[in-house]
Design a protein around this motif. Structure first.
Motif, short mmCIF file in Angstrom:
data_model
loop_
_atom_site.label_atom_id
_atom_site.label_comp_id
_atom_site.label_asym_id
_atom_site.label_seq_id
_atom_site.Cartn_x
_atom_site.Cartn_y
_atom_site.Cartn_z
N ALA A 174 -7.69 0.01 -4.24
CA ALA A 174 -7.03 -0.40 -3.00
C ALA A 174 -7.79 -1.53 -2.31
O ALA A 174 -9.02 -1.55 -2.31
CB ALA A 174 -6.95 0.79 -2.04
N ASP A 175 -7.03 -2.45 -1.75
CA ASP A 175 -7.56 -3.37 -0.76
C ASP A 175 -8.78 -4.18 -1.26
O ASP A 175 -9.79 -4.28 -0.58
CB ASP A 175 -7.96 -2.56 0.48
N PRO A 217 0.52 2.79 -5.01
CA PRO A 217 0.04 4.09 -5.50
C PRO A 217 1.12 4.86 -6.24
O PRO A 217 0.85 5.55 -7.22
CB PRO A 217 -0.38 4.84 -4.22
N ARG A 239 -14.28 -3.91 -3.64
CA ARG A 239 -13.64 -3.58 -2.36
C ARG A 239 -14.65 -2.97 -1.40
O ARG A 239 -15.64 -2.36 -1.81
CB ARG A 239 -12.51 -2.58 -2.59
N ARG A 260 0.82 -1.21 0.00
CA ARG A 260 0.00 0.00 0.00
C ARG A 260 0.86 1.26 0.00
O ARG A 260 0.38 2.35 -0.27
CB ARG A 260 -0.99 -0.03 1.17
N THR A 266 -8.56 4.33 1.13
CA THR A 266 -7.61 3.88 0.12
C THR A 266 -6.15 4.03 0.54
O THR A 266 -5.32 3.23 0.14
CB THR A 266 -7.78 4.62 -1.23
N ALA A 267 -5.83 5.07 1.31
CA ALA A 267 -4.44 5.35 1.68
C ALA A 267 -3.56 5.56 0.45
O ALA A 267 -2.37 5.30 0.48
CB ALA A 267 -3.86 4.23 2.55
N GLN A 268 -4.14 6.01 -0.65
CA GLN A 268 -3.37 6.18 -1.88
C GLN A 268 -2.97 7.62 -2.15
O GLN A 268 -2.02 7.88 -2.88
CB GLN A 268 -4.18 5.66 -3.09
N GLN A 284 -4.99 7.23 6.12
CA GLN A 284 -6.11 6.91 5.24
C GLN A 284 -7.39 7.59 5.67
O GLN A 284 -7.55 7.97 6.83
CB GLN A 284 -6.30 5.41 5.06
N LEU A 303 -5.72 2.72 -9.85
CA LEU A 303 -5.39 1.71 -8.83
C LEU A 303 -6.56 1.55 -7.89
O LEU A 303 -7.13 2.55 -7.45
CB LEU A 303 -4.14 2.14 -8.05
#
Ligand SMILES: Cc1cc2nc3c(=O)[nH]c(=O)nc-3n(C[C@H](O)[C@H](O)[C@H](O)COP(=O)(O)OP(=O)(O)OC[C@H]3O[C@@H](n4cnc5c(N)ncnc54)[C@H](O)[C@@H]3O)c2cc1C
Ligand SMILES: Nc1ncnc2c1ncn2[C@@H]1O[C@H](COP(=O)(O)O)[C@@H](O)[C@H]1O
Lengths: 397, 272
Positions: A186-187, A174, A204, A170, B125-127, B119, A184
């Motif tokens: 996530a998770d 990104p 997700r 993580r 997302t923590a992106q 996040q 992208l």
């Protein structure tokens, strides 16, 4: 960019409302009306094909030709030269995706001295392994790894790139996605190939697991996702004609911009119930400390964690960080075993998203049974010891 | 140090109510708050400013009402706040959001340190942090639980932080400018200061609003149009389950249950 409704044509069927991902439409009387949550995504126009009551000035974005984008790639994560389990799980998933697409599975691995891990990657379904070894890659550092992966992706043009949704994944994914100019997700907990467009559908949880979203990356490649550890399954299977492709890199220390000074191992700080795949939870129906010792034994046997309702934390039997519910944690393990829990909404708000729920309660009217996949009406003091017995002996007899 | 803190307004999902019949999220009356991790990022920024001098600018992208979190940020000690708000920004994925934020940061120009939350509780997302760092081509450190030292006077010009890892932590030296994503372990955020809050509310304090033109982006580069990922559908996880009542003797009930678990599509089924 706007969307509007032609009121004469709207028959109030509400199909548009059902498909809108943003709550951008609501009913005003018998007619649909656009709200300020609308993002002009156009999903409603599709849904209203029958009546043509929704129009917009959005120009459809052309989908580029991606026929040269081939291959399902997995980033193989290693730490101190040990492979992360999630990487093998992803190779399992990658085999399924590759089959649906008629493409090959590849793994990429970077590190200082990691060539001995290649065999394992082949054995778990990677036909090709891209191997990058360099002293600068000994410890994970974001920019060093991102530079390497960028280079590989731009050279070999994969269709899909999967990484584990671990701390490392993580941090890295990104940065890589931005670098190679793609989206992208996530998770993710679920990944499928849509049979029509051959797009990767990535599902997700959002809002703490209260909502699920399915996401696609239609206009750019590779399609990238980080995937939650523990949800996919490894599938040992060695392809024919495996290949190792060594990739040379030239990394300059000053470009990397971070230095690891030291790594300190710590004993796991308190158990984190939101990471567990199995959670055994107890409520007031469990007999105090003694009862919870029994539940702990069960959860250990299942490789899970112990959790509880608020009444239990209030009594001080377990700490607050294992309380599930509105004022505790929201968790969605694969299996949630509720023992002596009535199922008050404040509690169930925190565990409704679990994949399977097992309820053990001596009151057949307990609301928890409405949520359960498998219900057992009985005394926890009888059921749980029998459960422990059968698990440790490996069978009923 | 010149510090920029990225803050987001989110619905308070820890206080979420679900419709007991459908299991759907009840959005009405859902209170809006500053994303919890961002409070820690702000606290860290203000504390560094107090110790080393400099200034803190809070930046948020969101609808006009997101000005509330910026008011709060000013109350906690930010010197300036900028709201990026334009209809063209709506529906953005993390690609388009990070692009928009980084264009605003480029316009602000002088910065040594960018802080954001690890996040957000709505998207989880923590992106955004790593992507903003990459647009700006600067160093990053995520999961930061301690800011150990800032060495800005010597030739080094770096900041040393502790990052949480799954099995412990690491100490990392990062070249300035750097973007850090902050986890809640780092500090205890202060409460907004009344006087500062009031001056922020009275608009005496500078909360600026920038639109797409102000930061020099085209509408096709931002918001939904500029996004690479799109939501195909959202749904509530299916809470209506196939319910099966297991009956019989204790022994039978338990062995039936173990049988079901063995056949289930879970990671433990093969271990039973
Ligand atoms: C604002 C607010 C927030 C709250 N937040 C939370 C929260 O975050 N988390 C939370 O959990 N609660 C929360 N609560 C409390 C919640 O409303 C319930 O009171 C609580 O969840 C009930 O806990 P319980 O199921 O353990 O106890 P009970 O409701 O007393 O249920 C015990 C159950 O055990 C069964 N039982 C008894 N003996 C046995 C036996 N020997 N074998 C099998 N079954 C047996 C009984 O039939 C009963 O169904 C909150 C309440 C409020 C007002
Ligand atoms: N719209 C936004 N405006 C300002 N900061 C944001 C925004 N979205 C995300 N961030 C920052 O990025 C962090 C991580 O968010 P996310 O990647 O959405 O989980 C947040 O804690 C914020 O610091």
């Amino acid at each position: 960019m706007t969307i509007w409704i032609i009121e004469d044509k709207c028959d109030g069927c509400q199909r548009c409302i059902k498909v809108c991902p943003y709550e951008g439409i609501e009913m005003k009387g018998n007619i649909a009306s656009i709200t300020d949550r609308c993002t002009s995504c156009g999903a409603c126009i599709e849904a209203c094909k029958k009546n043509h009551a929704i129009e917009s000035d959005i120009e459809p974005r052309p989908v580029p030709d991606f026929s040269d984008r081939q291959g399902v790639w997995v980033f193989a994560e290693q730490n101190q030269e040990k492979l992360a389990r999630v990487s093998l799980e992803l190779l399992g998933k990658a085999q399924e995706l590759a089959k649906a697409l008629g493409q090959e599975v590849s793994a990429l691995i970077c590190g200082k001295d990691v060539s001995h891990l290649v065999e394992t990657l082949h054995d778990h379904g990677a036909k090709n392994v891209y191997l990058i070894e360099d002293d600068a890659l000994e410890n994970f550092r974001t920019i060093a790894y991102a530079n390497v992966i960028e280079d590989l992706v731009l050279t070999h043009k994969p269709n899909i790139l999967l990484m584990g949704a671990t701390g490392l994944g993580r941090d890295l994914a990104p940065r890589v996605s931005r670098r190679v100019g793609t989206g992208l997700t996530a998770d993710c907990t679920q990944i499928t190939i849509d049979p029509e467009e051959k797009l990767m559908y990535q599902t997700r949880p959002a809002f703490g697991g209260n909502v699920m979203a399915t996401i696609a990356c239609r206009y750019t490649r590779p399609q990238m996702a980080t995937v939650r550890p523990g949800v996919m399954e490894a599938m040992p299977c060695k392809p024919e004609d495996t290949k190792i492709i060594r990739h040379e890199v030239s990394l300059k220390e000053q470009d990397i911009r971070t230095r690891i000074l030291e790594k300190i191992l710590e004993k796991k700080p308190g158990t984190d119930i939101s990471e567990a795949s199995v959670v055994v939870a107890g409520g007031r129906g469990v007999n105090g400390e003694k009862g919870f010792a029994m539940l702990r034994e069960l959860s250990n046997l299942l490789g899970g964690e112990l959790a509880c309702t608020r009444l239990i934390t209030e009594k001080g039997i377990l700490p607050h960080d294992v309380q599930v519910g509105q004022t505790g944690k929201t968790i969605r393990p694969e299996i949630y075993i509720a023992c002596g829990i009535s199922g008050a909404v404040q509690h169930t708000a925190g565990m409704m998203g679990s994949r399977y729920i097992i309820a053990i309660n001596n009151d057949p009217m307990a609301p928890i049974f409405k949520l359960a996949n498998w219900s057992i009406v009985g005394d926890v003091n009888e059921i749980v010891p029998e459960f422990i017995k059968q698990l440790s002996s490996g069978g009923a007899s | 140090m010149n510090i920029i803190v990225l803050v987001k307004q989110v619905p308070n999902t820890t206080n979420i109510k679900l419709d007991p019949k459908t299991g759907n999220l009840i959005r009405e009356g859902l209170e809006s708050i500053m994303n919890p991790d961002d409070l820690h990022a702000l606290e860290a920024g203000v504390k560094i400013k107090e110790e080393t001098g400099g200034r803190v600018i809070a930046v948020s992208m969101g609808p006009p009402q997101a000005v509330d979190v910026l008011t709060q940020a000013m109350g906690m000690g930010a010197d300036r706040a900028i709201l990026l708000s334009d209809r063209a920004f709506s529906g953005a994925d993390t690609w388009a959001t990070s692009y928009t934020l980084s264009k605003a940061i480029e316009k602000i120009k002088d910065y040594d340190l960018i802080l954001c939350g690890h996040q957000a509780i709505d998207g989880d997302t923590a992106q955004i942090g790593p992507q903003v760092a990459d647009w700006l081509d600067i160093a990053q450190a995520t999961y930061v639980r301690e800011i150990e030292s800032i060495n800005q006077n010597n030739a080094e010009n770096e900041i040393i932080v502790k990052r949480r890892l799954e099995d412990g932590f690491e100490r990392v030296a990062c070249k300035i400018p750097v973007l850090l994503t902050i986890i809640s372990e780092l500090n205890d955020p202060r409460y907004p200061h009344m006087g500062q809050l009031i001056s922020a509310c009275e608009q005496k304090a500078p909360i600026q609003v920038w639109n797409a033109a102000d930061i020099g982006v085209k509408t096709i580069e931002v918001g939904l149009e500029g996004s690479n990922t799109h939501v195909i559908k959202t749904f509530t996880p299916n809470f209506k389950r196939q319910n099966e009542l297991l009956e019989g003797s204790t022994k039978e009930v338990v062995s039936n249950l173990i049988d079901r678990l063995k056949k289930s599509d879970t990671s433990i089924s093969h271990r039973l």
